[in-house]
Design a protein around this motif. Structure first.
Motif, PDB file in Angstrom:
ATOM      1  N   LEU A  33     -53.304 127.612  55.577  1.00  0.00           N
ATOM      2  CA  LEU A  33     -52.670 128.923  55.403  1.00  0.00           C
ATOM      3  C   LEU A  33     -53.166 129.920  56.437  1.00  0.00           C
ATOM      4  O   LEU A  33     -54.353 129.950  56.761  1.00  0.00           O
ATOM      5  CB  LEU A  33     -52.988 129.494  54.015  1.00  0.00           C
ATOM      6  N   ASN A  34     -52.240 130.746  56.919  1.00  0.00           N
ATOM      7  CA  ASN A  34     -52.624 131.896  57.721  1.00  0.00           C
ATOM      8  C   ASN A  34     -52.885 133.051  56.759  1.00  0.00           C
ATOM      9  O   ASN A  34     -51.966 133.695  56.265  1.00  0.00           O
ATOM     10  CB  ASN A  34     -51.524 132.269  58.706  1.00  0.00           C
ATOM     11  N   THR A  35     -54.145 133.300  56.480  1.00  0.00           N
ATOM     12  CA  THR A  35     -54.565 134.279  55.477  1.00  0.00           C
ATOM     13  C   THR A  35     -55.202 135.516  56.090  1.00  0.00           C
ATOM     14  O   THR A  35     -55.711 136.369  55.362  1.00  0.00           O
ATOM     15  CB  THR A  35     -55.596 133.635  54.529  1.00  0.00           C
ATOM     16  N   ILE A  36     -55.180 135.636  57.405  1.00  0.00           N
ATOM     17  CA  ILE A  36     -56.013 136.634  58.065  1.00  0.00           C
ATOM     18  C   ILE A  36     -55.626 138.053  57.707  1.00  0.00           C
ATOM     19  O   ILE A  36     -56.492 138.934  57.552  1.00  0.00           O
ATOM     20  CB  ILE A  36     -56.021 136.422  59.597  1.00  0.00           C
ATOM     21  N   ALA A  37     -54.337 138.334  57.540  1.00  0.00           N
ATOM     22  CA  ALA A  37     -53.920 139.699  57.214  1.00  0.00           C
ATOM     23  C   ALA A  37     -54.458 140.116  55.847  1.00  0.00           C
ATOM     24  O   ALA A  37     -55.004 141.217  55.691  1.00  0.00           O
ATOM     25  CB  ALA A  37     -52.401 139.816  57.257  1.00  0.00           C
ATOM     26  N   ASP A  38     -54.313 139.242  54.855  1.00  0.00           N
ATOM     27  CA  ASP A  38     -54.794 139.585  53.518  1.00  0.00           C
ATOM     28  C   ASP A  38     -56.315 139.718  53.473  1.00  0.00           C
ATOM     29  O   ASP A  38     -56.856 140.595  52.785  1.00  0.00           O
ATOM     30  CB  ASP A  38     -54.322 138.549  52.500  1.00  0.00           C
ATOM     31  N   LEU A  39     -57.020 138.870  54.204  1.00  0.00           N
ATOM     32  CA  LEU A  39     -58.475 138.988  54.273  1.00  0.00           C
ATOM     33  C   LEU A  39     -58.891 140.303  54.938  1.00  0.00           C
ATOM     34  O   LEU A  39     -59.795 140.996  54.470  1.00  0.00           O
ATOM     35  CB  LEU A  39     -59.068 137.810  55.042  1.00  0.00           C
ATOM     36  N   GLY A  40     -58.218 140.634  56.027  1.00  0.00           N
ATOM     37  CA  GLY A  40     -58.551 141.858  56.735  1.00  0.00           C
ATOM     38  C   GLY A  40     -58.224 143.107  55.931  1.00  0.00           C
ATOM     39  O   GLY A  40     -59.013 144.067  55.894  1.00  0.00           O
ATOM     40  N   ILE A  41     -57.075 143.115  55.272  1.00  0.00           N
ATOM     41  CA  ILE A  41     -56.682 144.279  54.472  1.00  0.00           C
ATOM     42  C   ILE A  41     -57.642 144.475  53.305  1.00  0.00           C
ATOM     43  O   ILE A  41     -58.042 145.606  52.988  1.00  0.00           O
ATOM     44  CB  ILE A  41     -55.234 144.112  53.980  1.00  0.00           C
ATOM     45  N   ALA A  42     -58.043 143.366  52.660  1.00  0.00           N
ATOM     46  CA  ALA A  42     -58.984 143.464  51.542  1.00  0.00           C
ATOM     47  C   ALA A  42     -60.348 143.964  52.016  1.00  0.00           C
ATOM     48  O   ALA A  42     -61.002 144.768  51.331  1.00  0.00           O
ATOM     49  CB  ALA A  42     -59.125 142.108  50.852  1.00  0.00           C
ATOM     50  N   THR A  43     -60.788 143.504  53.174  1.00  0.00           N
ATOM     51  CA  THR A  43     -62.067 143.967  53.714  1.00  0.00           C
ATOM     52  C   THR A  43     -61.998 145.439  54.074  1.00  0.00           C
ATOM     53  O   THR A  43     -62.918 146.220  53.775  1.00  0.00           O
ATOM     54  CB  THR A  43     -62.473 143.135  54.935  1.00  0.00           C
ATOM     55  N   ASN A  44     -60.899 145.844  54.707  1.00  0.00           N
ATOM     56  CA  ASN A  44     -60.738 147.260  55.044  1.00  0.00           C
ATOM     57  C   ASN A  44     -60.684 148.130  53.793  1.00  0.00           C
ATOM     58  O   ASN A  44     -61.208 149.256  53.779  1.00  0.00           O
ATOM     59  CB  ASN A  44     -59.483 147.460  55.883  1.00  0.00           C
ATOM     60  N   PRO A  48     -48.089 129.456  54.673  1.00  0.00           N
ATOM     61  CA  PRO A  48     -48.477 128.173  55.253  1.00  0.00           C
ATOM     62  C   PRO A  48     -48.122 128.127  56.741  1.00  0.00           C
ATOM     63  O   PRO A  48     -47.122 128.723  57.167  1.00  0.00           O
ATOM     64  CB  PRO A  48     -47.642 127.150  54.458  1.00  0.00           C
ATOM     65  N   TYR A  49     -48.919 127.425  57.501  1.00  0.00           N
ATOM     66  CA  TYR A  49     -48.590 127.241  58.908  1.00  0.00           C
ATOM     67  C   TYR A  49     -47.387 126.308  59.053  1.00  0.00           C
ATOM     68  O   TYR A  49     -47.117 125.490  58.161  1.00  0.00           O
ATOM     69  CB  TYR A  49     -49.792 126.666  59.659  1.00  0.00           C
ATOM     70  N   PRO A  50     -46.661 126.430  60.152  1.00  0.00           N
ATOM     71  CA  PRO A  50     -45.474 125.585  60.355  1.00  0.00           C
ATOM     72  C   PRO A  50     -45.797 124.103  60.210  1.00  0.00           C
ATOM     73  O   PRO A  50     -46.776 123.607  60.764  1.00  0.00           O
ATOM     74  CB  PRO A  50     -45.050 125.912  61.795  1.00  0.00           C
ATOM     75  N   GLY A  51     -44.968 123.423  59.431  1.00  0.00           N
ATOM     76  CA  GLY A  51     -45.101 121.980  59.256  1.00  0.00           C
ATOM     77  C   GLY A  51     -46.080 121.546  58.184  1.00  0.00           C
ATOM     78  O   GLY A  51     -46.086 120.364  57.797  1.00  0.00           O
ATOM     79  N   ILE A  52     -46.895 122.465  57.668  1.00  0.00           N
ATOM     80  CA  ILE A  52     -47.918 122.081  56.697  1.00  0.00           C
ATOM     81  C   ILE A  52     -47.318 121.610  55.365  1.00  0.00           C
ATOM     82  O   ILE A  52     -47.711 120.552  54.840  1.00  0.00           O
ATOM     83  CB  ILE A  52     -48.935 123.213  56.482  1.00  0.00           C
TER      84      ILE A  52
END
Length: 219
Positions: A14-25, A88-92
């Motif tokens: 999974l590409n989770t970086i936005a949710d991780l970053g928003i939660a940290t901010n 999910p990343y493409p194809g996963i």
């Protein structure tokens, strides 16, 4: 042919970086600390939430009490919003279904806390059966300590020669090395290919289809 594929979660499935970053901010703002652009977070993740929060704090403020309070605010937000922007990343999804149809077992080994791992896997892959879904737990060391891989193998005994460990970071490649299983580094995650090479990935792949080919390879 491989019998078990162990996947890292963030940056791999999974590409989770936005949710991780928003939660940290969110947590940083609650405590009066400066926030970071989302583009800064790929370099901070990979070693669990505690280490993420330590890296996000200004220098000199990463003491245990501050991190513990920051983690409370992080979880307050992330527990409700972990899937807002993650995908999910493409194809996963197709890869996982293809592995299931071929009778290959799949598992997750993540440094994200257990509750969040289970929630994300259940949300994005509700129709798949997993040999194990392992996240960070109290009193269990985080990756690159190989304990998480050994826990998976205890739940789903499999010869190590027939196991692939798939991840996007040097932490993942080192975890596989310490567990004595074959490693696959993916180029679509949070870390550059140079890191995968530096940590001696056995294979580096650019697409989910490449993983399926490795599973089917005769050794």
């Amino acid at each position: 042919m491989k019998e078990l594929v162990i996947f890292d979660l963030d940056g791999t499935l999974l590409n989770t970086i936005a949710d991780l970053g928003i939660a940290t901010n969110y947590a940083l703002k609650k405590m009066g600390f400066p926030e970071h652009p989302l583009s800064a977070y790929p370099a901070m993740v990979g070693n669990g939430v505690k280490k993420l929060l330590c890296r996000a704090l200004p220098s000199g403020f990463d003491n245990d009490d501050t991190v513990a309070e920051l983690r409370t605010y992080f979880k307050e937000y992330y527990d409700e919003h972990s899937a807002d922007h993650s995908v999910p990343y493409p194809g996963i999804p197709q890869l996982l279904e293809n592995l299931r149809d071929k009778g290959v077992k799949i598992a997750v080994a993540s440094n994200k806390y257990q509750e969040a791992v289970e929630k994300l896997i259940g949300h994005f892959f509700p129709n798949l059966e997993w040999a194990a879904v392992e996240g960070q737990k109290e009193d269990v060391p985080v990756k690159p300590d190989p304990s998480i891989v050994f826990d998976i193998l205890s739940k789903s005994p499999t010869p190590k020669a027939t196991v692939l460990y798939v991840g996007d970071s040097g932490v993942d490649m080192e975890t596989a090395r310490r567990a004595c299983v074959e490693s696959v580094g993916v180029t679509w995650g949070f870390r550059p290919m140079t890191e995968l090479k530096e940590y001696h990935a056995d294979h580096i792949v650019n697409t989910a289809d490449d993983i399926f080919e490795l599973v089917n390879r005769e050794y």
